[in-house]
Design an enzyme around this catalytic site. Structure first.
Site, PDB file in Angstrom:
ATOM      1  N   GLU A  30      11.982 -11.475   9.907  1.00 30.21           N
ATOM      2  CA  GLU A  30      11.162 -11.994  11.017  1.00 30.21           C
ATOM      3  C   GLU A  30      12.013 -12.537  12.162  1.00 30.21           C
ATOM      4  O   GLU A  30      11.502 -12.820  13.241  1.00 30.21           O
ATOM      5  CB  GLU A  30      10.201 -13.078  10.519  1.00 30.21           C
ATOM      6  CG  GLU A  30       9.123 -12.580   9.554  1.00 30.21           C
ATOM      7  CD  GLU A  30       7.986 -11.817  10.260  1.00 30.21           C
ATOM      8  OE1 GLU A  30       8.038 -11.638  11.487  1.00 30.21           O
ATOM      9  OE2 GLU A  30       7.052 -11.403   9.539  1.00 30.21           O
ATOM     10  N   ARG A  51      -0.145 -17.939   3.911  1.00 23.29           N
ATOM     11  CA  ARG A  51      -0.990 -18.219   5.085  1.00 23.29           C
ATOM     12  C   ARG A  51      -2.284 -18.910   4.659  1.00 23.29           C
ATOM     13  O   ARG A  51      -2.755 -19.808   5.347  1.00 23.29           O
ATOM     14  CB  ARG A  51      -1.293 -16.919   5.836  1.00 23.29           C
ATOM     15  CG  ARG A  51      -0.053 -16.216   6.379  1.00 23.29           C
ATOM     16  CD  ARG A  51       0.211 -16.574   7.813  1.00 23.29           C
ATOM     17  NE  ARG A  51       1.456 -16.005   8.297  1.00 23.29           N
ATOM     18  CZ  ARG A  51       1.544 -14.947   9.109  1.00 23.29           C
ATOM     19  NH1 ARG A  51       0.457 -14.332   9.524  1.00 23.29           N
ATOM     20  NH2 ARG A  51       2.717 -14.520   9.517  1.00 23.29           N
ATOM     21  N   ARG A  65      10.277  -9.357   4.848  1.00 22.86           N
ATOM     22  CA  ARG A  65      10.327  -8.910   6.250  1.00 22.86           C
ATOM     23  C   ARG A  65      11.354  -9.716   7.015  1.00 22.86           C
ATOM     24  O   ARG A  65      11.404 -10.939   6.886  1.00 22.86           O
ATOM     25  CB  ARG A  65       8.957  -9.082   6.924  1.00 22.86           C
ATOM     26  CG  ARG A  65       7.930  -8.228   6.262  1.00 22.86           C
ATOM     27  CD  ARG A  65       6.610  -8.315   6.975  1.00 22.86           C
ATOM     28  NE  ARG A  65       5.624  -7.575   6.221  1.00 22.86           N
ATOM     29  CZ  ARG A  65       4.373  -7.397   6.601  1.00 22.86           C
ATOM     30  NH1 ARG A  65       3.957  -7.914   7.751  1.00 22.86           N
ATOM     31  NH2 ARG A  65       3.539  -6.721   5.867  1.00 22.86           N
ATOM     32  N   CYS A  83       0.785  -1.234   0.000  1.00 25.68           N
ATOM     33  CA  CYS A  83       0.000   0.000   0.000  1.00 25.68           C
ATOM     34  C   CYS A  83       0.826   1.298   0.000  1.00 25.68           C
ATOM     35  O   CYS A  83       0.441   2.252  -0.674  1.00 25.68           O
ATOM     36  CB  CYS A  83      -1.056  -0.012   1.105  1.00 25.68           C
ATOM     37  SG  CYS A  83      -0.405  -0.158   2.760  1.00 25.68           S
ATOM     38  N   CYS A 106      -6.851  -0.858   3.314  1.00 27.59           N
ATOM     39  CA  CYS A 106      -6.227  -1.924   2.533  1.00 27.59           C
ATOM     40  C   CYS A 106      -6.498  -3.256   3.218  1.00 27.59           C
ATOM     41  O   CYS A 106      -6.957  -3.310   4.350  1.00 27.59           O
ATOM     42  CB  CYS A 106      -4.723  -1.692   2.424  1.00 27.59           C
ATOM     43  SG  CYS A 106      -3.871  -1.768   3.994  1.00 27.59           S
ATOM     44  N   ASN A 160      -5.966  -9.805   6.762  1.00 20.13           N
ATOM     45  CA  ASN A 160      -6.612  -8.742   7.524  1.00 20.13           C
ATOM     46  C   ASN A 160      -7.241  -7.723   6.601  1.00 20.13           C
ATOM     47  O   ASN A 160      -7.114  -7.801   5.373  1.00 20.13           O
ATOM     48  CB  ASN A 160      -5.629  -8.092   8.499  1.00 20.13           C
ATOM     49  CG  ASN A 160      -4.454  -7.471   7.785  1.00 20.13           C
ATOM     50  OD1 ASN A 160      -4.496  -7.210   6.588  1.00 20.13           O
ATOM     51  ND2 ASN A 160      -3.387  -7.227   8.515  1.00 20.13           N
ATOM     52  N   GLU A 176      -3.113 -15.752  12.117  1.00 15.71           N
ATOM     53  CA  GLU A 176      -3.698 -14.653  11.335  1.00 15.71           C
ATOM     54  C   GLU A 176      -3.371 -14.919   9.876  1.00 15.71           C
ATOM     55  O   GLU A 176      -2.207 -14.949   9.496  1.00 15.71           O
ATOM     56  CB  GLU A 176      -3.097 -13.312  11.761  1.00 15.71           C
ATOM     57  CG  GLU A 176      -3.590 -12.176  10.886  1.00 15.71           C
ATOM     58  CD  GLU A 176      -2.737 -10.903  10.983  1.00 15.71           C
ATOM     59  OE1 GLU A 176      -2.167 -10.634  12.045  1.00 15.71           O
ATOM     60  OE2 GLU A 176      -2.677 -10.190   9.964  1.00 15.71           O
ATOM     61  N   ARG A 197       5.446 -18.347   8.695  1.00 19.79           N
ATOM     62  CA  ARG A 197       6.093 -17.059   8.972  1.00 19.79           C
ATOM     63  C   ARG A 197       7.451 -17.085   8.303  1.00 19.79           C
ATOM     64  O   ARG A 197       8.388 -17.667   8.802  1.00 19.79           O
ATOM     65  CB  ARG A 197       6.220 -16.811  10.483  1.00 19.79           C
ATOM     66  CG  ARG A 197       6.742 -15.407  10.792  1.00 19.79           C
ATOM     67  CD  ARG A 197       6.720 -15.100  12.269  1.00 19.79           C
ATOM     68  NE  ARG A 197       5.364 -14.981  12.781  1.00 19.79           N
ATOM     69  CZ  ARG A 197       4.585 -13.917  12.653  1.00 19.79           C
ATOM     70  NH1 ARG A 197       5.029 -12.857  12.019  1.00 19.79           N
ATOM     71  NH2 ARG A 197       3.367 -13.913  13.136  1.00 19.79           N
ATOM     72  N   GLU A 199      -2.505  -7.270  -2.354  1.00 14.38           N
ATOM     73  CA  GLU A 199      -2.974  -6.196  -1.496  1.00 14.38           C
ATOM     74  C   GLU A 199      -3.972  -5.305  -2.220  1.00 14.38           C
ATOM     75  O   GLU A 199      -3.608  -4.479  -3.041  1.00 14.38           O
ATOM     76  CB  GLU A 199      -1.829  -5.355  -0.924  1.00 14.38           C
ATOM     77  CG  GLU A 199      -2.398  -4.340   0.062  1.00 14.38           C
ATOM     78  CD  GLU A 199      -1.419  -3.736   1.045  1.00 14.38           C
ATOM     79  OE1 GLU A 199      -0.268  -4.196   1.114  1.00 14.38           O
ATOM     80  OE2 GLU A 199      -1.840  -2.805   1.745  1.00 14.38           O
ATOM     81  N   ASP A 229      -8.728  -8.723  11.853  1.00  8.33           N
ATOM     82  CA  ASP A 229      -7.853  -9.857  11.539  1.00  8.33           C
ATOM     83  C   ASP A 229      -8.696 -11.098  11.282  1.00  8.33           C
ATOM     84  O   ASP A 229      -9.699 -11.325  11.970  1.00  8.33           O
ATOM     85  CB  ASP A 229      -6.930 -10.163  12.731  1.00  8.33           C
ATOM     86  CG  ASP A 229      -5.637  -9.358  12.688  1.00  8.33           C
ATOM     87  OD1 ASP A 229      -5.465  -8.543  11.755  1.00  8.33           O
ATOM     88  OD2 ASP A 229      -4.801  -9.559  13.596  1.00  8.33           O
TER      89      ASP A 229
HETATM   90  P1  ATP Z   1       1.760 -10.985  12.038  1.00  7.18           P
HETATM   91  O1  ATP Z   1       1.058 -10.370  13.208  1.00  7.18           O
HETATM   92  O2  ATP Z   1       1.430 -12.422  11.815  1.00  7.18           O
HETATM   93  O3  ATP Z   1       3.233 -10.687  12.023  1.00  7.18           O
HETATM   94  P2  ATP Z   1       1.276  -8.658  10.513  1.00  7.18           P
HETATM   95  O4  ATP Z   1       0.316  -7.960  11.380  1.00  7.18           O
HETATM   96  O5  ATP Z   1       2.710  -8.276  10.528  1.00  7.18           O
HETATM   97  O6  ATP Z   1       1.159 -10.234  10.752  1.00  7.18           O
HETATM   98  P3  ATP Z   1       0.349  -7.393   8.154  1.00  7.18           P
HETATM   99  O7  ATP Z   1       1.470  -6.454   8.011  1.00  7.18           O
HETATM  100  O8  ATP Z   1      -0.930  -6.877   8.640  1.00  7.18           O
HETATM  101  O9  ATP Z   1       0.756  -8.647   9.025  1.00  7.18           O
HETATM  102  O10 ATP Z   1       0.193  -8.172   6.764  1.00  7.18           O
HETATM  103  C1  ATP Z   1      -1.010  -8.749   6.334  1.00  7.18           C
HETATM  104  C2  ATP Z   1      -0.905 -10.201   6.028  1.00  7.18           C
HETATM  105  O11 ATP Z   1       0.356 -10.582   5.493  1.00  7.18           O
HETATM  106  C3  ATP Z   1      -1.069 -11.091   7.239  1.00  7.18           C
HETATM  107  O12 ATP Z   1      -2.410 -11.237   7.563  1.00  7.18           O
HETATM  108  C4  ATP Z   1      -0.483 -12.390   6.724  1.00  7.18           C
HETATM  109  O13 ATP Z   1      -1.421 -13.045   5.901  1.00  7.18           O
HETATM  110  C5  ATP Z   1       0.639 -11.927   5.845  1.00  7.18           C
HETATM  111  N1  ATP Z   1       1.945 -11.996   6.524  1.00  7.18           N
HETATM  112  C6  ATP Z   1       2.479 -11.078   7.359  1.00  7.18           C
HETATM  113  N2  ATP Z   1       3.702 -11.461   7.781  1.00  7.18           N
HETATM  114  C7  ATP Z   1       3.949 -12.654   7.178  1.00  7.18           C
HETATM  115  C8  ATP Z   1       5.045 -13.573   7.201  1.00  7.18           C
HETATM  116  N3  ATP Z   1       6.140 -13.322   7.906  1.00  7.18           N
HETATM  117  N4  ATP Z   1       4.961 -14.708   6.472  1.00  7.18           N
HETATM  118  C9  ATP Z   1       3.869 -14.968   5.738  1.00  7.18           C
HETATM  119  N5  ATP Z   1       2.797 -14.156   5.674  1.00  7.18           N
HETATM  120  C10 ATP Z   1       2.823 -13.009   6.381  1.00  7.18           C
HETATM  121 ZN    ZN Z   2      -1.596  -1.999   3.528  1.00  9.86          ZN
HETATM  122 MG    MG Z   3       4.398  -9.057  11.551  1.00 12.25          MG
END
Ligand code: ATP
Ligand code: ZN
Ligand code: MG
Length: 503
Positions: free
Chosen positions: A336, A469, A334, A304, A462, A437, A434, A345, A353, A416
């Protein structure tokens, strides 16, 4: 008085004698203070002194901060002395800036700041003293930003451990699950995926690639296209400028993968590097560090921000609202770290998106449509056990607009989607995943990027459709036997490709 600013102005030549300066300075200061503080407060020229080409002065104020007045005094003094004595202001420096402000949530631990200062708390208020502020720092309102930062840090301490508010919106409908195992373990056992070659990245073989593409197609054809979303294709690098505007740069600097450029593409500059590679057959890291510049961008974190950049400075015609677009090209990256787990993850993942802009009413209506479409996919095609929750970061709860008791009635905030993963344990005791969202963020980003509607208020939001996931949720619940999969998904998947039976 609560706020006091001492400053030093250096002129291009000796100043006139004291009475002449005083005659000039007093009315200028009174006028500038009155103008900049308005009806909010009052201020005064508390002290001043002249030595040679230097004027030091102190402004004190209640009900406002006096740095704007100082800048105006300096400008007018320069203009006036330029006319009468042919001298102008060379430099302006804030030597000491003391402010007092209310702190509704007094900190429990020390607060650190990255610029010279002292900070103390007494009762419900703080006294902050900044030293040696440049003209730019005064002009850019650093003092106000530092006060905001202190308030934010104090609030963060008060809310530590309860960053996100969670309340169930729609409960899950319990289902029987064919799946029992950790889907990543199972995929590894079948040699359908391979972990690596770098941290948190996965190679998806033909079977999993096919399942992943099926998920993507379902999201597009069952949710996005019927609702009129249209596709855009965006770059994979996010600029620092964009992330400064969205707030991601201050919010998540430890979660980015940073991109750096070579300092040169001239093979001659790289000769030592290539020679070392030829001789050692290893990466000459020290040499590489010299040849590559500091990071100049980050790999896409979420799509976004760059979509907002695309629309920045534009005005959207009324008949084009609500504007509904989606990107499925940029890959999310990311860092992680310790949180990594299988395909659930990962450090590199694929999200579609959708981003939407419209009036608050249009977005509230669109959210209902999205919720209904998503529900149909999860109930009738993937047949998942899933629930939704209203989750809102603490800073939004505090913003006043978002109610906590009656969450459904509110438009601004995040929902979520969470799925039960049988391999993790019981429904009650295990952590649900999750898997996507949906947010409406109000005018936060349309303001930050100056995106306007032809008429009226423009909001945006968004939704993050995390395809890894969706996939792991599905396999965790439905297992690995296609004949046990829901008919809707089997139809969507069509003929599965032949995987490679490694020897
Ligand atoms: P989480 O709380 O699990 O770290 P987030 O709040 O960081 O998620 P958002 O930034 O809101 O996630 O991203 C939206 C979506 O992207 C999440 O609902 C999930 O489906 C996906 N997502 C986020 N982080 C990851 C990851 N590390 N691996 C796979 N999918 C991910
Ligand atoms: Zn966004
Ligand atoms: Mg996260």
């Amino acid at each position: 008085m609560e706020n006091e600013l001492s400053a030093e102005l250096t002129f291009s030549g000796p100043l006139p004698r004291a009475p002449a300066v005083e005659e000039l300075l007093r009315p200028l200061a009174a006028e500038a203070l009155k103008k900049s503080l308005g009806t909010r407060g009052r201020g005064e020229l508390a002290a001043w002194a002249v030595t040679g080409d230097r004027l030091s002065l102190t402004l004190a104020a209640d009900g406002g901060r006096p740095h704007q007045a100082l800048l105006s005094i300096a400008r007018q003094l320069g203009e006036s002395l330029g006319r009468t004595s042919k001298i102008g202001v060379r430099t302006l420096r804030g030597t000491r800036y003391r402010v007092r402000f209310e702190v509704p949530t007094p900190p429990t631990r020390p607060i650190t700041l990255p610029i010279p200062h002292t900070l103390s708390f007494e009762g419900g208020s703080a006294v902050l003293e900044l030293t040696d502020l440049s003209e730019e720092a005064l002009r850019d309102n650093w003092v106000d930003r530092v006060v905001q930062l202190v308030l934010e840090k104090a609030k963060r301490q008060a809310y530590a451990g309860k960053e996100q508010y969670w309340s169930l919106l729609t409960p899950a409908r319990p289902r029987e699950h064919a799946g029992r195992s950790d889907p990543t373990e199972e995929m590894l056992k079948r040699q359908w995926v391979r972990s690596g070659p770098t941290k948190g990245k996965w190679f998806l073989g033909p079977t999993v690639a096919h399942l992943y593409r099926t998920m993507e197609r379902i999201a597009r054809t069952e949710v996005l296209e019927p609702l009129g979303f249209i596709e855009v294709v965006q770059p994979h690098h996010d600029s620092f400028d964009i992330l400064l505007k969205t707030g991601h740069l201050e919010g998540l600097p430890g979660e980015f993968y940073y991109a750096a450029e070579p300092r040169s593409r001239d093979p001659a500059d790289w000769e030592r590097f290539t020679d070392l590679v030829k001789i050692t057959r290893a990466v000459p890291s020290e040499e590489l560090a010299k040849l590559v510049g500091p990071p100049s961008a980050v790999l896409c974190y979420a799509q976004c921000p760059t979509i907002y950049w695309w629309l920045s400075g534009r005005t959207i015609p009324t008949d084009r609202l609500p504007l509904k677009v989606f990107d499925r090209t940029a890959v999310s990256n990311r860092y992680e770290s310790g949180g990594r787990h299988g395909l659930e993850r990962v450090d590199e993942f694929h999200r579609i998106e959708p981003v939407y802009l419209g009036t608050p009413e249009q977005l509230a209506a669109l959210r209902e449509e999205l919720l209904a479409r998503y529900a149909r996919v999860f109930d009738e095609i993937l047949e998942l056990e899933w629930r939704t929750a209203w989750v809102t970061p603490f800073y939004m709860q505090q913003a006043g607009g978002v109610g906590v008791e009656d969450a459904t009635a509110h438009v601004k905030g995040t929902i979520d989607y969470e799925a039960y993963l049988p391999y993790r344990g019981t429904r009650e005791a295990s952590e649900w995943l999750e898997f996507q969202n949906l947010s409406i963020v109000g005018d936060k980003y349309t303001k930050a990027f100056t995106i306007r509607a032809q008429k009226g208020e423009l909001w945006s939001g968004c939704s993050g459709i995390g395809l890894e996931r969706w996939l792991t949720t599905f396999l965790a619940q439905k297992g690995f036997e296609p004949k046990e999969w829901p008919e809707g998904f089997r139809n969507a998947a069509g003929t599965m490709p032949r995987d490679v039976d490694f020897l």
